[in-house]
Write an enzyme that holds these catalytic residues in place. Structure first.
Site, PDB file in Angstrom:
ATOM      1  N   THR A   1      -4.080   8.681   7.870  1.00  0.00           N
ATOM      2  CA  THR A   1      -3.035   7.868   8.493  1.00  0.00           C
ATOM      3  C   THR A   1      -3.668   6.579   8.985  1.00  0.00           C
ATOM      4  OG1 THR A   1      -1.464   7.692  10.338  1.00  0.00           O
ATOM      5  CG2 THR A   1      -3.353   9.144  10.673  1.00  0.00           C
ATOM      6  N   GLY A   2      -3.036   5.462   8.705  1.00  0.00           N
ATOM      7  CA  GLY A   2      -3.612   4.198   9.154  1.00  0.00           C
ATOM      8  C   GLY A   2      -3.080   3.035   8.354  1.00  0.00           C
ATOM      9  N   THR A   3      -3.799   1.929   8.408  1.00  0.00           N
ATOM     10  CA  THR A   3      -3.417   0.740   7.648  1.00  0.00           C
ATOM     11  C   THR A   3      -3.727   0.999   6.179  1.00  0.00           C
ATOM     12  OG1 THR A   3      -4.040  -0.594   9.566  1.00  0.00           O
ATOM     13  CG2 THR A   3      -3.629  -1.760   7.514  1.00  0.00           C
ATOM     14  N   GLY A   4      -2.701   1.319   5.415  1.00  0.00           N
ATOM     15  CA  GLY A   4      -2.872   1.864   4.081  1.00  0.00           C
ATOM     16  C   GLY A   4      -3.670   1.011   3.133  1.00  0.00           C
TER      17      GLY A   4
ATOM     18  N   THR B   1       2.409   8.199  10.176  1.00  0.00           N
ATOM     19  CA  THR B   1       2.360   9.019   8.970  1.00  0.00           C
ATOM     20  C   THR B   1       2.183  10.441   9.460  1.00  0.00           C
ATOM     21  OG1 THR B   1       1.228   7.261   7.730  1.00  0.00           O
ATOM     22  CG2 THR B   1       1.088   9.465   6.815  1.00  0.00           C
TER      23      THR B   1
ATOM     24  N   ARG C   1       6.503  -2.511  -1.092  1.00  0.00           N
ATOM     25  CA  ARG C   1       5.155  -2.170  -0.631  1.00  0.00           C
ATOM     26  C   ARG C   1       4.961  -0.657  -0.572  1.00  0.00           C
ATOM     27  NH1 ARG C   1       2.817   0.965   3.803  1.00  0.00           N
ATOM     28  NH2 ARG C   1       0.742   0.106   4.214  1.00  0.00           N
ATOM     29  N   VAL C   2       3.812  -0.198  -1.044  1.00  0.00           N
ATOM     30  CA  VAL C   2       3.424   1.203  -0.971  1.00  0.00           C
ATOM     31  C   VAL C   2       2.044   1.278  -0.345  1.00  0.00           C
ATOM     32  CG1 VAL C   2       2.906   3.295  -2.277  1.00  0.00           C
ATOM     33  CG2 VAL C   2       4.800   1.823  -2.989  1.00  0.00           C
TER      34      VAL C   2
ATOM     35  N   ASP D   1      -1.129   4.002   1.440  1.00  0.00           N
ATOM     36  CA  ASP D   1      -2.076   4.971   0.896  1.00  0.00           C
ATOM     37  C   ASP D   1      -1.521   6.381   0.807  1.00  0.00           C
ATOM     38  OD1 ASP D   1      -2.200   4.905   3.847  1.00  0.00           O
ATOM     39  OD2 ASP D   1      -3.674   6.490   3.603  1.00  0.00           O
TER      40      ASP D   1
END
Length: 327
Positions: free
Chosen positions: A242-245, A191, A219-220, A222
């Protein structure tokens, strides 16, 4: 960190980023790109431009750079498409705009800003967002513009590893990827984001992404969710994540950091570390954030092995980092 009249911080994604994974020329390419982005935002801020303008200018560069998972460097969905998400928020007014699943906008961050400034809404998705983009004169791009060979190969590998069908290769004139030999696969956390403080004392945040390789069912994550991947308030700070949403959404990471600053009186770094190192880690999520406060504090925190990042301020030199053992 000391205070300053203006400041900017940039991230290009967090993930499995270690020295042994990057060749010297790859590391140099990422450091140079992050420096260019921070300097581009700094040019706007030095001239008295708004935090929003600095963010938009900086993220344009990230969305045009195939090194990063946003815009032209976006990953592919399971059906073989690039679906782009972005959001932006103005700390002075709490106005915000976001888009998800767009396919024909060259710079999704500009579309998010158009939603904020030219509509009564905050979040638009899919075909409706694409239609709004075209109707409002936001720069368009054919879906083939977003194709990069390395991202397509990543999808092929993902599909095979998960026993999914490999979709047909997208049609179109696929231009050579100028950074194919330099790009590094940061994993599922790619991201980009920028936070900024302008000389008027206003903060803002923006985030843009292509999501995760092989994402299904619309899928969406964060990145377009205000309060999760992006948040800004002059009463506290501006944050881009940024990361595992899914974990960032469940914790409301960006807003949680702002709330600790505003209501608990914590320093920006302390608030960021509590949310990322303690709460996010305890929940099983991973990733990181960048943040800036109206008094000039700049912070970042991440629980992955690395995060592409940079900062610049009126009274501080450019700082670029990738690995855990760097400032």
């Amino acid at each position: 960190m000391s205070t300053s009249h203006w400041a900017i911080a940039v991230h290009g994604g967090a993930g499995t980023i270690e020295r042994r994974h990057l060749r010297p020329e790859q590391e140099a390419a990422y450091r140079a790109a992050l420096g260019r982005v921070a300097e581009a935002g700094g040019v706007v801020l030095r001239a008295g431009g708004s935090a929003l303008d600095a963010i938009e200018a900086a993220i344009h560069l990230l969305e045009d750079d195939p090194l990063f998972n946003a815009g032209r460097g976006a990953v592919f969905t399971a059906r073989g498409a690039n679906e782009l998400d972005a959001s932006i928020m103005d700390g002075a007014t709490l106005a915000a705009g976001a888009v998800a699943g767009v396919t024909r906008t060259r710079h999704p961050i500009s579309l998010a800003r158009a939603v904020m400034e030219r509509s009564s809404h905050v979040l638009l998705v899919g075909a409706g967002a694409d239609a709004f983009s075209k109707a409002n004169g936001v720069e368009q791009a054919d879906p083939s513009y977003f194709f990069t060979e390395r991202r397509w190969r990543s999808l092929e590998n993902f599909a095979k590893a998960h026993d999914l069908p490999v979709p047909p290769r997208p049609a179109g004139d696929h231009r050579p990827d100028p950074v194919h030999a330099l790009a590094h696969d940061e994993g599922k956390y790619g991201t980009v984001g920028v936070v900024a403080l302008d000389i008027s004392g206003n903060v803002a945040a923006g985030t843009s992404t292509g999501g995760t390789t092989g994402k299904q069912w619309g899928r969406v994550g964060d990145s377009p969710v205000i309060g999760a991947g992006t948040y800004a308030s002059n009463a506290a700070c501006a944050v881009s994540a940024t990361g595992t949403g899914e974990y960032f959404i469940r914790l409301g990471v960006a807003h949680e950091i702002a709330a600790l600053v505003e209501h608990k009186g914590l320093s920006l770094q302390a608030a960021a570390d509590i949310v990322i190192q303690d709460k996010l880690t305890a929940l099983g999520g991973d990733g990181g954030i960048i943040a800036v406060a109206p008094d000039g504090q700049v912070a970042w925190s991440y629980n992955t092995s690395g995060m592409y990042r940079a900062s610049l301020a009126a009274n501080r030199p450019l700082v670029v980092g990738i690995y855990k053992d760097e400032p």
